[in-house]
Design a protein around this motif. Structure first.
Motif, mmCIF file in Angstrom:
data_model
loop_
_atom_site.group_PDB
_atom_site.id
_atom_site.type_symbol
_atom_site.label_atom_id
_atom_site.label_comp_id
_atom_site.label_asym_id
_atom_site.label_seq_id
_atom_site.Cartn_x
_atom_site.Cartn_y
_atom_site.Cartn_z
ATOM 1 N N ASN A 184 -5.299 -19.836 -2.838
ATOM 2 C CA ASN A 184 -6.491 -19.484 -2.077
ATOM 3 C C ASN A 184 -6.168 -19.123 -0.629
ATOM 4 N N LEU A 187 -4.290 -15.635 -0.404
ATOM 5 C CA LEU A 187 -5.118 -14.466 -0.670
ATOM 6 C C LEU A 187 -6.220 -14.291 0.364
ATOM 7 N N PHE A 188 -6.572 -15.370 1.059
ATOM 8 C CA PHE A 188 -7.657 -15.297 2.038
ATOM 9 C C PHE A 188 -7.171 -14.971 3.450
ATOM 10 N N PRO A 191 -2.599 -10.896 5.469
ATOM 11 C CA PRO A 191 -2.944 -9.470 5.320
ATOM 12 C C PRO A 191 -2.077 -8.741 4.305
ATOM 13 N N GLN A 194 -3.402 -9.478 0.952
ATOM 14 C CA GLN A 194 -4.707 -8.845 0.802
ATOM 15 C C GLN A 194 -4.569 -7.346 0.539
ATOM 16 N N ASN A 195 -3.629 -6.708 1.249
ATOM 17 C CA ASN A 195 -3.400 -5.278 1.043
ATOM 18 C C ASN A 195 -2.871 -4.996 -0.352
ATOM 19 N N TYR A 197 -3.459 -6.793 -3.002
ATOM 20 C CA TYR A 197 -4.587 -6.970 -3.920
ATOM 21 C C TYR A 197 -5.488 -5.736 -3.895
ATOM 22 N N SER A 198 -5.726 -5.185 -2.698
ATOM 23 C CA SER A 198 -6.563 -3.988 -2.577
ATOM 24 C C SER A 198 -5.924 -2.790 -3.258
ATOM 25 N N ASN A 206 -12.303 -9.395 -2.673
ATOM 26 C CA ASN A 206 -11.437 -10.573 -2.651
ATOM 27 C C ASN A 206 -12.125 -11.718 -3.396
ATOM 28 N N LEU A 270 1.936 -11.327 -4.099
ATOM 29 C CA LEU A 270 0.723 -11.544 -4.882
ATOM 30 C C LEU A 270 1.063 -12.053 -6.278
#
Length: 372
Positions: A184, A187-188, A191, A194-195, A197-198, A206, A270
């Motif tokens: 958690n 992923l939160f 960056p 997060q990138n 995952y995007s 998210n 990730l």
């Protein structure tokens, strides 16, 4: 000389204009004026707006077509737009409950980059009151699961003993909640992750929320308090079993190799977080077994808090109820039967909680193990 100077000056202005036009064109995306999410009630008619840049008319007379992922859920009007400057309103009609995406295609492939961020996720629900009802259920099971750790902490403190509390259950719990927290938090807050995952889910949101982080961190801290009690209170000959040590060793080896591979960029970070979550899910499946077996061997539940079980049962049952309510309201039964992991884990926990209740109130209710 003067002619050369004039030509050089004109060439410089031409170059500057070309650079200016290039960068301005790079910003000529067509965008939504609102968020990328729209919630509608069944049969409701609403709209969303598209903003076209003033520079688009200098680039092309291209048309864009709006594509609906599920035409039985929503209908758009219009679906084809001419590229002109200004705001374009699109009417949306909710035909059926569920989730559907809207995205855009340009008739000129060279223009496709300007509509890459033009997407909308539409959710259609059946009943208004089921939405706050689902939210209330979610908060109740969140609170129930959060405070479920404290009856065990209290009974340990009151007895000044942890005899009857299985150490395998505790060690598996702390490892599981720590890995859940890593997933958690990564992923939160990070960056780079997060990138990634995007990139994998361009139109996805998210999945980690603030309450997920709060629960994971709180659960790890509460379990750590219980571990400290295991060191300072009476525990007789209890210890972590060889089986649990072996299982944790396998998990540790797997995650160590994974973090090395992520460090040398063989896999993405990730992926490493996903591996942490898979180990956590596995731990959830097996962590109740040692305590149930220990109760059976002792023919007693003395030292094992039944309050913990009732709260865990409440959280698990309400978690499944929320999934059923949402599946009905959004006609999304695939989320349960198509991907049964979350529902199955909740059901698995509830079944074990029922088994613990049977042990406590029926099978071993006359046990006086503590006095022996």
């Amino acid at each position: 000389m003067e002619g050369d100077y004039t030509r050089r000056k004109m060439n410089s202005w031409t170059l500057l204009f070309a650079i200016f036009f290039y960068f301005r064109c790079g910003q000529c995306d067509i965008i939504l004026t609102d968020d990328h999410e729209l919630n509608l009630k069944l049969n409701e008619v609403s709209k969303f707006s598209i903003n076209a840049s003033s520079f688009l008319s200098n680039i092309s007379n291209t048309e864009i077509q709006l594509i609906v992922q599920h035409s039985d859920i929503i209908r758009l009007d219009p679906t084809i737009l001419n590229i002109t400057e200004g705001i374009h309103d699109i009417n949306v009609t909710a035909l059926g409950a569920g989730h559907s995406e809207v995205y855009a295609n340009a008739s000129d492939p060279a223009f496709q980059k300007h509509v890459k961020d033009l997407f909308l996720i539409v959710t259609v629900y059946k009943q208004d009151w089921l939405i706050p009802f689902s939210v209330v259920i979610g908060w109740i099971y969140f609170v129930a699961w959060s405070i479920s750790f404290y009856p065990q902490i209290y009974i340990n403190w009151k007895r000044k003993s942890v005899v009857g509390l299985n150490f395998d259950f505790i060690i598996l719990n702390i490892v599981g909640f720590t890995l859940y927290g890593i997933f958690n938090l990564g992923l939160f807050f990070i960056p780079e992750i997060q990138n990634e995952y995007s990139d994998r889910h361009p139109r996805g949101m998210n999945p980690v929320k603030v309450n997920d982080i709060v629960f994971a961190v709180h659960a790890a801290i509460a379990t750590l308090i219980t571990i400290v009690q295991c060191f300072i209170y009476e525990r007789e000959e209890q210890r972590v079993s060889t089986t649990a040590r072996t299982i944790l060793g396998i998990f540790g080896g797997f995650l160590t190799i994974s973090i090395i591979l992520a460090g040398v960029k063989v896999i993405h970070w990730l992926d490493y977080l996903y591996y942490c979550s898979y180990v956590k899910l596995t731990i959830t499946l097996i962590k109740y077994i040692p305590q149930a077996y220990m109760n059976y061997k002792r023919k007693s539940t003395v030292g094992w808090s039944i309050g913990n079980i009732f709260l865990d049962f409440t959280g698990g049952a309400l978690s499944m109820l929320q999934m059923i309510v949402d599946a009905y309201n959004y006609d999304d039964w695939v989320s349960i039967f198509g991907d049964p992991t979350k529902f199955g884990l909740g059901l698995f926990s509830v079944v074990f909680d029922i088994f613990f209740i049977v042990q406590h109130y029926i099978l071993y209710r006359h046990s006086n193990y503590a006095e022996n």
